[in-house]
Scaffold this motif. Structure first.
Motif, PDB file in Angstrom:
ATOM      1  N   LYS A  36     -12.404 -13.179 -30.617  1.00 30.25           N
ATOM      2  CA  LYS A  36     -12.941 -13.845 -29.416  1.00 30.25           C
ATOM      3  C   LYS A  36     -11.865 -14.786 -28.853  1.00 30.25           C
ATOM      4  O   LYS A  36     -10.848 -15.028 -29.509  1.00 30.25           O
ATOM      5  CB  LYS A  36     -14.210 -14.609 -29.779  1.00 30.25           C
ATOM      6  N   TYR A  40      -7.923 -15.657 -30.072  1.00 32.06           N
ATOM      7  CA  TYR A  40      -7.442 -17.014 -30.327  1.00 32.06           C
ATOM      8  C   TYR A  40      -6.118 -17.259 -29.603  1.00 32.06           C
ATOM      9  O   TYR A  40      -5.172 -17.843 -30.142  1.00 32.06           O
ATOM     10  CB  TYR A  40      -7.277 -17.261 -31.832  1.00 32.06           C
ATOM     11  N   SER A 207     -13.805 -17.921 -41.859  1.00 30.09           N
ATOM     12  CA  SER A 207     -12.634 -18.199 -42.702  1.00 30.09           C
ATOM     13  C   SER A 207     -12.928 -19.271 -43.754  1.00 30.09           C
ATOM     14  O   SER A 207     -12.696 -19.073 -44.951  1.00 30.09           O
ATOM     15  CB  SER A 207     -11.462 -18.669 -41.841  1.00 30.09           C
ATOM     16  N   ARG A 222     -16.217 -12.379 -41.608  1.00 25.08           N
ATOM     17  CA  ARG A 222     -15.784 -12.445 -40.203  1.00 25.08           C
ATOM     18  C   ARG A 222     -14.647 -13.454 -40.129  1.00 25.08           C
ATOM     19  O   ARG A 222     -14.868 -14.661 -40.132  1.00 25.08           O
ATOM     20  CB  ARG A 222     -16.955 -12.889 -39.320  1.00 25.08           C
ATOM     21  N   GLY A 224     -11.455 -15.202 -38.488  1.00 20.03           N
ATOM     22  CA  GLY A 224     -10.637 -15.526 -37.327  1.00 20.03           C
ATOM     23  C   GLY A 224      -9.364 -16.218 -37.765  1.00 20.03           C
ATOM     24  O   GLY A 224      -8.362 -15.588 -38.100  1.00 20.03           O
ATOM     25  N   ILE A 225      -9.428 -17.516 -37.808  1.00 22.17           N
ATOM     26  CA  ILE A 225      -8.234 -18.361 -37.915  1.00 22.17           C
ATOM     27  C   ILE A 225      -7.275 -17.972 -39.058  1.00 22.17           C
ATOM     28  O   ILE A 225      -6.056 -17.998 -38.873  1.00 22.17           O
ATOM     29  CB  ILE A 225      -8.651 -19.862 -37.997  1.00 22.17           C
ATOM     30  N   TYR A 367      -7.837 -24.337 -33.079  1.00 23.20           N
ATOM     31  CA  TYR A 367      -8.678 -23.381 -32.365  1.00 23.20           C
ATOM     32  C   TYR A 367      -8.601 -23.657 -30.864  1.00 23.20           C
ATOM     33  O   TYR A 367      -8.431 -22.751 -30.055  1.00 23.20           O
ATOM     34  CB  TYR A 367     -10.140 -23.526 -32.798  1.00 23.20           C
TER      35      TYR A 367
HETATM   36  C1  LIG Z   1     -15.677 -17.681 -34.515  1.00 19.93           C
HETATM   37  C2  LIG Z   1     -16.620 -17.143 -35.499  1.00 19.93           C
HETATM   38  C3  LIG Z   1     -16.165 -16.725 -36.757  1.00 19.93           C
HETATM   39  C4  LIG Z   1     -14.727 -16.881 -37.209  1.00 19.93           C
HETATM   40  O1  LIG Z   1     -14.388 -18.222 -37.429  1.00 19.93           O
HETATM   41  P1  LIG Z   1     -13.003 -18.637 -38.144  1.00 19.93           P
HETATM   42  O2  LIG Z   1     -13.223 -20.018 -38.566  1.00 19.93           O
HETATM   43  O3  LIG Z   1     -11.950 -18.532 -37.104  1.00 19.93           O
HETATM   44  O4  LIG Z   1     -12.793 -17.688 -39.246  1.00 19.93           O
HETATM   45  C5  LIG Z   1     -17.094 -16.154 -37.604  1.00 19.93           C
HETATM   46  N1  LIG Z   1     -18.393 -16.031 -37.260  1.00 19.93           N
HETATM   47  C6  LIG Z   1     -18.863 -16.433 -36.051  1.00 19.93           C
HETATM   48  C7  LIG Z   1     -20.306 -16.263 -35.728  1.00 19.93           C
HETATM   49  C8  LIG Z   1     -17.993 -17.010 -35.144  1.00 19.93           C
HETATM   50  O5  LIG Z   1     -18.446 -17.415 -33.957  1.00 19.93           O
END
Ligand SMILES: *Cc1c(COP(=O)(O)O)cnc(C)c1O
Length: 383
Positions: A36, A40, A207, A222, A224-225, A367
């Motif tokens: 998303k 990043y 994360s 899930r 991201g970072i 972020y």
């Molecule tokens: C953004 C998001 C993540 C990932 O978050 P990180 O801290 O970057 O790993 C996971 N789940 C949901 C629902 C999110 O909105």
């Protein structure tokens, strides 16, 4: 596209991060790459291409717009999961193209069922449970009803996932709250089971949770970072180091951001630099301007604070960051001229600017700063 700056995303750095994460989570856990916010800030199209190359076949996005970009880039070779917004008008496209999506309210569940019937194609849903973040999700007391509904509509609804999201797993200070959430989430599953229905996958970890609470990894994480090579918070990083009895960061920053010196000039002691009076030269100074500002995503909060690299040396941003320009102190750099590379994020010689290096207080800034980087800056994949 403009030429003021360029973003490079490093394929081998990402590959190493993915290898580290896969090793940490084990083979049974699906790694969903969260992309998303324009991945990043890394650039959605370029990033997912690269990630796919590195073996990622599951992507999580926030909305349909992002889902469409990932779909147009990689087609059916990957799974796409929407964690947030789907407008009513878009449900048809989503179901038709087997895009998976979070459902967190009766309204959307009904909409999905109706459209699935019309298309004669199942909607693939992830049922989100409200466990304490108080943002989105079905309340525990509604789960029985929802379970019955899913059983009744199983020809139209493919119950792919049961999921939730934690409210601050990156800080130990939220330990009690997150633990309660994990408990409630398990309770939701138990209720489902008592009705004889089970999701294919259970998932909850971002994360931070994946590192701090290994039990939250379940069937899918899930992420991201971390995949971008940054830690969700210093606490998570330190916890990792202590647990592994190591001093080495296993992650590598994927993004670099470079611009160039636009002009160099000298300023006399006692003069103010830039708008207003936020910076006064205490000595004779040599300053350089860089053609980047907050309109490109270089945050105004870095005024008088940001650090950049020029000719292998660290320089500080002086005065306020303007819309299209910022000024840096190059007094201590002997040779500096128009056209010299200015590294805003990245490495020169043995020095490095990580995204949040100017602020030790809040890594949450990572972020925000990343996602602010303008979409119009060209992205380049490097080896
Ligand atoms: C953004 C998001 C993540 C990932 O978050 P990180 O801290 O970057 O790993 C996971 N789940 C949901 C629902 C999110 O909105």
């Amino acid at each position: 596209m403009h030429k003021n700056s360029v973003i490079e995303i490093n394929q081998s750095a990402h590959k190493k991060n993915i290898e580290f994460l896969k090793k940490t989570y084990g083979k049974k856990v699906i790694l969903s790459s969260v992309v998303k916010g324009n991945a990043y800030g890394h650039g959605l199209v370029e990033f997912v291409k690269m990630a796919y190359h590195n073996g990622i076949t599951h992507f999580s996005v926030f909305d349909v717009e992002e889902a469409k970009i990932v779909y147009d880039t990689l087609k059916n070779s990957v799974t796409i999961m929407i964690m947030g917004f789907v407008a009513d008008d878009d449900i048809q496209w989503v179901i038709k193209n087997n895009i998976e999506f979070f459902v967190f309210e009766r309204y959307r569940l009904a909409k999905a069922t109706k459209m699935a019937k019309k298309l004669q194609q199942k909607a693939i849903i992830h049922l989100e449970i409200e466990t304490g973040m108080n943002r989105t999700g079905f309340e525990i007391k509604t789960i029985s009803k929802v379970a019955q509904y899913l059983i009744k509509e199983k020809e139209n609804i493919h119950f792919k996932g049961l999921c939730t999201h934690y409210a601050g797993a990156e800080s130990i200070s939220n330990y009690y709250r997150v633990s309660k959430q994990i408990e409630l989430f398990n309770k939701a599953e138990t209720i489902m089971k008592s009705h004889g229905i089970q999701p294919e996958l259970k998932h909850s970890a971002c994360s931070a949770a994946s590192m701090m609470y290994p039990e939250t990894r379940m069937d899918l994480v899930r992420i991201g970072i971390l995949q971008y090579g940054l830690w969700p918070s210093p606490e998570v990083f330190v916890t990792y180091l202590n647990a592994k009895k190591t001093k080495n960061d296993p992650l590598q920053r994927v993004i670099s951001w470079k611009s160039e010196v636009m002009s160099v000039k000298r300023v006399k002691s006692g003069e103010f630099i830039g708008y207003g009076t936020s910076f006064m030269a205490k000595d004779h100074m040599k300053i350089a301007t860089v053609p980047l500002g907050y309109s490109h995503g270089y945050s105004r909060s870095l005024s008088n604070q940001g650090r950049v690299l020029v000719n292998g040396q660290r320089c500080i941003v002086i005065g306020t960051v303007n819309m299209n320009m910022l000024t840096i102190d190059v007094s201590d750099i002997e040779h500096v001229k128009k056209g010299d590379v200015v590294t805003l994020i990245g490495t020169q010689k043995n020095l490095s600017i990580s995204v949040a290096s100017f602020s030790d207080y809040s890594n949450q800034l990572n972020y925000e700063l990343l996602t602010r980087i303008s979409k119009t800056i060209p992205r380049k994949i490097t080896e």
